[in-house]
Design a protein around this motif. Structure first.
Motif: not given
Length: 236
Positions: A161-164, A207-218
Protein backbone atom coordinates in the motif's frame (compact mmCIF):
# COMPACT_ATOMS: atom_id res chain seq x y z
CA UNK A 1 -27.26 -35.01 29.34
CA UNK A 2 -29.32 -32.44 27.43
CA UNK A 3 -28.64 -31.34 23.87
CA UNK A 4 -27.82 -27.85 25.14
CA UNK A 5 -25.13 -29.27 27.41
CA UNK A 6 -23.51 -30.93 24.40
CA UNK A 7 -23.65 -27.70 22.41
CA UNK A 8 -22.33 -25.51 25.22
CA UNK A 9 -18.58 -24.78 24.72
CA UNK A 10 -16.34 -26.57 27.19
CA UNK A 11 -14.75 -24.12 29.58
CA UNK A 12 -11.01 -24.59 30.17
CA UNK A 13 -10.01 -25.69 33.65
CA UNK A 14 -7.85 -23.01 35.24
CA UNK A 15 -6.48 -23.08 38.75
CA UNK A 16 -7.16 -20.21 41.13
CA UNK A 17 -3.96 -18.35 40.30
CA UNK A 18 -4.50 -18.68 36.54
CA UNK A 19 -8.12 -17.54 36.83
CA UNK A 20 -6.99 -14.48 38.78
CA UNK A 21 -4.37 -13.63 36.15
CA UNK A 22 -6.97 -14.03 33.42
CA UNK A 23 -9.40 -11.71 35.21
CA UNK A 24 -6.70 -9.06 35.57
CA UNK A 25 -5.74 -8.92 31.87
CA UNK A 26 -6.26 -5.40 30.49
CA UNK A 27 -8.81 -4.93 27.76
CA UNK A 28 -7.93 -3.98 24.22
CA UNK A 29 -7.93 -0.31 23.25
CA UNK A 30 -9.19 0.91 19.88
CA UNK A 31 -6.79 2.49 17.42
CA UNK A 32 -6.72 6.26 17.93
CA UNK A 33 -5.15 9.46 16.59
CA UNK A 34 -1.99 9.56 18.68
CA UNK A 35 1.21 9.81 16.56
CA UNK A 36 2.61 6.48 15.36
CA UNK A 37 5.76 7.02 17.45
CA UNK A 38 3.66 7.56 20.58
CA UNK A 39 1.95 4.17 20.26
CA UNK A 40 3.36 1.03 21.88
CA UNK A 41 3.11 -1.79 19.33
CA UNK A 42 3.60 -5.51 19.81
CA UNK A 43 5.02 -7.29 16.77
CA UNK A 44 3.95 -10.94 16.80
CA UNK A 45 4.96 -14.09 14.96
CA UNK A 46 3.65 -17.63 15.40
CA UNK A 47 5.03 -20.96 14.31
CA UNK A 48 2.28 -23.54 13.88
CA UNK A 49 1.83 -27.22 13.14
CA UNK A 50 0.33 -26.32 9.76
CA UNK A 51 -1.80 -23.79 7.90
CA UNK A 52 -5.27 -25.07 8.77
CA UNK A 53 -6.70 -22.43 11.13
CA UNK A 54 -9.42 -24.83 12.33
CA UNK A 55 -7.22 -27.82 13.10
CA UNK A 56 -3.54 -26.92 13.49
CA UNK A 57 -1.96 -25.68 16.70
CA UNK A 58 0.27 -22.81 17.79
CA UNK A 59 3.67 -24.31 18.63
CA UNK A 60 5.85 -21.27 19.22
CA UNK A 61 5.31 -17.56 19.87
CA UNK A 62 7.77 -14.73 19.34
CA UNK A 63 7.10 -11.04 19.97
CA UNK A 64 8.97 -7.79 20.31
CA UNK A 65 7.88 -4.25 21.22
CA UNK A 66 8.12 -1.05 19.20
CA UNK A 67 7.96 1.92 21.55
CA UNK A 68 8.97 5.56 21.19
CA UNK A 69 9.62 4.93 17.51
CA UNK A 70 12.21 2.19 18.05
CA UNK A 71 12.49 -1.52 18.71
CA UNK A 72 12.90 -2.10 22.45
CA UNK A 73 15.11 -5.20 22.74
CA UNK A 74 14.47 -5.15 26.47
CA UNK A 75 10.86 -6.12 25.73
CA UNK A 76 10.97 -9.43 23.93
CA UNK A 77 8.83 -12.53 24.30
CA UNK A 78 9.49 -16.14 23.32
CA UNK A 79 7.72 -19.36 24.27
CA UNK A 80 7.50 -22.86 22.85
CA UNK A 81 4.23 -24.53 23.84
CA UNK A 82 3.96 -28.08 25.10
CA UNK A 83 1.52 -30.12 23.01
CA UNK A 84 1.01 -33.64 24.33
CA UNK A 85 -0.86 -34.70 21.18
CA UNK A 86 1.53 -33.12 18.69
CA UNK A 87 2.42 -35.36 15.76
CA UNK A 88 5.37 -35.04 13.45
CA UNK A 89 4.29 -33.11 10.34
CA UNK A 90 5.97 -31.65 7.24
CA UNK A 91 5.99 -28.23 8.95
CA UNK A 92 8.88 -29.38 11.15
CA UNK A 93 11.10 -29.06 8.07
CA UNK A 94 10.26 -25.34 8.05
CA UNK A 95 10.33 -24.31 11.70
CA UNK A 96 12.50 -27.11 13.13
CA UNK A 97 10.26 -27.71 16.13
CA UNK A 98 10.49 -31.46 16.52
CA UNK A 99 8.78 -33.68 19.12
CA UNK A 100 11.53 -33.21 21.72
CA UNK A 101 11.28 -29.39 21.56
CA UNK A 102 7.48 -29.52 21.86
CA UNK A 103 7.66 -32.03 24.72
CA UNK A 104 9.93 -29.63 26.62
CA UNK A 105 7.66 -26.64 25.98
CA UNK A 106 5.65 -24.53 28.42
CA UNK A 107 2.13 -25.23 29.60
CA UNK A 108 -0.05 -23.50 26.98
CA UNK A 109 -2.21 -21.86 29.66
CA UNK A 110 0.81 -20.27 31.34
CA UNK A 111 2.43 -19.32 28.02
CA UNK A 112 -0.72 -17.63 26.72
CA UNK A 113 -1.32 -15.78 29.98
CA UNK A 114 2.30 -14.58 29.82
CA UNK A 115 1.74 -13.43 26.23
CA UNK A 116 -1.42 -11.47 26.95
CA UNK A 117 0.22 -9.79 29.96
CA UNK A 118 3.13 -8.90 27.66
CA UNK A 119 0.79 -7.49 25.01
CA UNK A 120 -1.28 -5.54 27.51
CA UNK A 121 -3.62 -3.16 25.70
CA UNK A 122 -1.30 -2.61 22.72
CA UNK A 123 -2.32 -3.16 19.09
CA UNK A 124 -0.57 -5.98 17.26
CA UNK A 125 1.49 -5.98 14.08
CA UNK A 126 2.13 -9.18 12.14
CA UNK A 127 3.09 -10.27 8.64
CA UNK A 128 0.00 -11.99 7.17
CA UNK A 129 -1.83 -10.88 10.31
CA UNK A 130 -5.21 -12.55 9.55
CA UNK A 131 -3.59 -15.99 9.90
CA UNK A 132 -1.83 -15.16 13.17
CA UNK A 133 -4.97 -13.46 14.48
CA UNK A 134 -7.17 -16.50 13.81
CA UNK A 135 -4.64 -18.99 15.16
CA UNK A 136 -4.04 -16.97 18.32
CA UNK A 137 -7.76 -16.35 18.81
CA UNK A 138 -8.51 -20.07 18.73
CA UNK A 139 -5.59 -20.92 21.02
CA UNK A 140 -6.75 -18.33 23.57
CA UNK A 141 -10.35 -19.53 23.40
CA UNK A 142 -9.39 -23.20 23.75
CA UNK A 143 -6.85 -22.74 26.55
CA UNK A 144 -8.23 -19.76 28.47
CA UNK A 145 -11.79 -19.18 27.32
CA UNK A 146 -10.52 -15.71 26.37
CA UNK A 147 -11.87 -13.66 23.47
CA UNK A 148 -9.14 -11.81 21.60
CA UNK A 149 -10.25 -8.29 20.67
CA UNK A 150 -6.95 -6.51 20.07
CA UNK A 151 -6.66 -4.73 16.72
CA UNK A 152 -4.22 -6.26 14.24
CA UNK A 153 -2.48 -4.45 11.41
CA UNK A 154 -1.08 -6.56 8.57
CA UNK A 155 2.45 -5.57 7.56
CA UNK A 156 1.98 -7.68 4.41
CA UNK A 157 -0.82 -5.29 3.36
CA UNK A 158 0.92 -2.16 4.58
CA UNK A 159 4.08 -2.69 2.52
CA UNK A 160 2.48 -2.71 -0.97
CA UNK A 161 0.00 0.00 0.00
CA UNK A 162 2.85 2.39 0.86
CA UNK A 163 5.08 1.21 -2.01
CA UNK A 164 2.78 1.07 -5.07
CA UNK A 165 5.72 1.21 -7.47
CA UNK A 166 7.46 -1.84 -6.02
CA UNK A 167 7.44 -4.61 -8.61
CA UNK A 168 6.55 -7.30 -6.09
CA UNK A 169 3.43 -9.44 -6.48
CA UNK A 170 2.08 -11.48 -3.55
CA UNK A 171 5.39 -10.84 -1.81
CA UNK A 172 6.34 -12.66 1.36
CA UNK A 173 8.43 -11.51 4.30
CA UNK A 174 11.64 -12.63 2.57
CA UNK A 175 10.79 -10.52 -0.50
CA UNK A 176 10.21 -7.33 1.47
CA UNK A 177 13.23 -8.01 3.68
CA UNK A 178 15.39 -8.20 0.56
CA UNK A 179 13.65 -5.20 -1.04
CA UNK A 180 14.60 -2.93 1.86
CA UNK A 181 18.06 -4.43 2.38
CA UNK A 182 17.27 -5.96 5.76
CA UNK A 183 18.88 -9.13 7.08
CA UNK A 184 17.07 -11.84 9.03
CA UNK A 185 19.30 -13.70 11.47
CA UNK A 186 17.12 -16.79 11.15
CA UNK A 187 13.92 -17.47 9.21
CA UNK A 188 10.88 -19.46 10.34
CA UNK A 189 11.88 -18.91 13.95
CA UNK A 190 9.19 -16.96 15.79
CA UNK A 191 11.46 -14.50 17.61
CA UNK A 192 13.70 -13.83 14.60
CA UNK A 193 10.69 -13.35 12.31
CA UNK A 194 9.07 -10.98 14.82
CA UNK A 195 12.25 -8.93 14.95
CA UNK A 196 12.67 -8.56 11.19
CA UNK A 197 8.94 -7.76 10.89
CA UNK A 198 9.46 -5.01 13.47
CA UNK A 199 12.39 -3.61 11.44
CA UNK A 200 10.21 -3.64 8.33
CA UNK A 201 7.36 -1.95 10.24
CA UNK A 202 9.61 0.93 11.31
CA UNK A 203 10.57 1.56 7.67
CA UNK A 204 6.90 1.53 6.71
CA UNK A 205 5.96 3.87 9.56
CA UNK A 206 8.56 6.33 8.29
CA UNK A 207 7.08 6.09 4.79
CA UNK A 208 3.57 6.51 6.20
CA UNK A 209 4.51 9.74 7.96
CA UNK A 210 5.98 11.10 4.74
CA UNK A 211 2.62 10.34 3.14
CA UNK A 212 0.84 12.24 5.95
CA UNK A 213 -0.39 9.09 7.69
CA UNK A 214 0.72 9.61 11.27
CA UNK A 215 -1.64 7.77 13.57
CA UNK A 216 -2.74 4.17 14.10
CA UNK A 217 -6.30 5.10 13.17
CA UNK A 218 -5.23 6.84 9.95
CA UNK A 219 -3.10 3.81 9.10
CA UNK A 220 -6.05 1.43 9.49
CA UNK A 221 -8.35 3.77 7.53
CA UNK A 222 -5.86 3.93 4.66
CA UNK A 223 -5.54 0.15 4.66
CA UNK A 224 -9.32 -0.27 4.63
CA UNK A 225 -9.55 1.94 1.55
CA UNK A 226 -6.71 0.01 -0.11
CA UNK A 227 -8.50 -3.30 0.55
CA UNK A 228 -11.69 -2.01 -1.06
CA UNK A 229 -9.79 -0.89 -4.15
CA UNK A 230 -8.07 -4.28 -4.40
CA UNK A 231 -11.41 -6.06 -4.19
CA UNK A 232 -12.91 -3.82 -6.88
CA UNK A 233 -9.99 -4.55 -9.22
CA UNK A 234 -10.55 -8.27 -8.76
CA UNK A 235 -14.20 -7.88 -9.74
CA UNK A 236 -13.27 -6.21 -13.00
Amino acid sequence: MSLFAWLRPRQPRLNEHQARRLAQLPGAVALDERPLNAQRWVVLDLETSGLNVNRDQVLSIGAVVIEDGAIDLGQQFERTLHRHDHKLSPSVLIHGLGPSAIAAGCDPVEALLDLMEFIGESPILAFHAPFDQRMLSRALKDSLGYRLQHPFIDVAELAPQLNPNATLREAGLDDWTYYFGLEASERHHASADALVTAELALILFSQAKRQHIDSPLALEQRLSGWRRRQQQRQLF
